[in-house]
Design an enzyme around this catalytic site. Structure first.
Site, PDB file in Angstrom:
ATOM      1  N   ASP A 111     -24.380  13.126  55.106  1.00 59.55           N
ATOM      2  CA  ASP A 111     -24.080  12.968  53.746  1.00 59.55           C
ATOM      3  C   ASP A 111     -22.918  11.815  53.934  1.00 59.55           C
ATOM      4  OD1 ASP A 111     -22.209  14.634  55.179  1.00 59.55           O
ATOM      5  OD2 ASP A 111     -21.437  15.594  53.205  1.00 59.55           O
ATOM      6  N   ASP A 132     -15.043  11.869  49.258  1.00 63.71           N
ATOM      7  CA  ASP A 132     -15.995  12.679  48.681  1.00 63.71           C
ATOM      8  C   ASP A 132     -15.334  14.114  48.619  1.00 63.71           C
ATOM      9  OD1 ASP A 132     -18.211  14.601  48.102  1.00 63.71           O
ATOM     10  OD2 ASP A 132     -19.730  13.430  49.402  1.00 63.71           O
TER      11      ASP A 132
END
Length: 262
Positions: A111, A132
């Site tokens: 990710d 994130d």
């Protein structure tokens, strides 16, 4: 051929169709307790939906950091509808103008890697600090030439709170009550937990951004925020920043469109 982009996280799933200009309208949901049928309905709609009727021509490109059992149910759902599994993307040495900064490429979370590709598309030829905020908070620096300069990982705000509630009996007994405050100095334990988690997250991001500025002398890196828990954090950040909720989907879109060998 229709391309469906899917970001399967620890807590949430995000997905969108690939359009002419990149990801289309993003949808998101918490996938806790989902069965294969739940994944099918969310991604492809009911049996009469146009996407399900044309499922044989749907290509699913995904990145997953979810638990193995969750990922198996997702893969089974895609296979059941389209007749083939999704293309699960992992970290690579080089792709879409980005060079992985890890000595062991596979150790960089998929990710995080895909988010870096999305950052490169969002701010081409700029140094970027990519944050994130989800179950975990990750902070990565991407140089203007596309080199990944490394990053940091810390618990996300909710995980910080959950850990304290699990491991400290005194706090757990006192944490009932209001759980939101705009003040750093909260006046009940529940609110203090949330204030502290946000303070720690914001402080880590701001310190990382300052370090990134020192690394990129002569220019300030673009600060990009993504992740389901980034909203509260963004409201407290002092440096200028941009929220990009579909950053990982933008990275998947770049992979879907890249020329062979790019």
């Amino acid at each position: 051929m229709t391309t469906l982009l899917v970001d399967l996280g620890n807590t949430r799933i995000k997905w969108a169709k690939l359009g002419a200009a990149g990801p289309g309208r993003m949808r998101t949901a918490e996938h806790r307790g989902w069965t294969r049928a739940d994944f099918e309905r969310a991604l492809f709609g009911g049996r009469r939906s146009a996407l399900r009727r044309g499922a044989a021509a749907v290509d699913v490109i995904a990145v997953s950091v979810a638990a193995a059992a969750v990922q198996r149910r997702f893969v089974a759902a895609v296979r059941a509808v389209t007749g083939r599994p999704p293309r699960l993307c992992g970290s690579q040495r080089v792709a879409c103008g980005v060079r992985n900064g890890y000595a062991d490429v596979w150790r960089l979370g998929a990710d995080r890697w895909i988010a870096l590709l999305g950052a490169r598309q969002t701010a081409p030829r700029r140094a970027v600090c990519v944050v994130d905020v989800g179950t975990a908070t990750t902070i990565d620096l991407l140089a203007a030439d596309g080199r990944h300069r490394g990053g940091a990982i810390l618990p996300g705000p909710q995980l910080m709170i959950a850990t304290l509630l699990r491991d400290t009996g005194g706090i757990r007994r006192r944490a009932r009550g209001r759980t939101a405050t705009r003040d750093v100095f909260a006046r009940d334990t529940g609110a203090a937990l949330h204030a502290g988690a946000l303070l720690a997250t914001v402080g880590a991001i701001e310190q990382a951004w300052l370090a990134a500025c020192r690394r990129t002398i002569g220019t300030r890196p673009v600060l990009l925020l993504t992740g389901g828990a980034s909203g509260d954090v963004a409201r407290r950040l002092r440096p200028a920043h941009q929220r990009v909720p579909d950053l990982v989907l933008r990275g998947l879109a770049a992979l879907a469109r890249r020329a062979p060998g790019a």
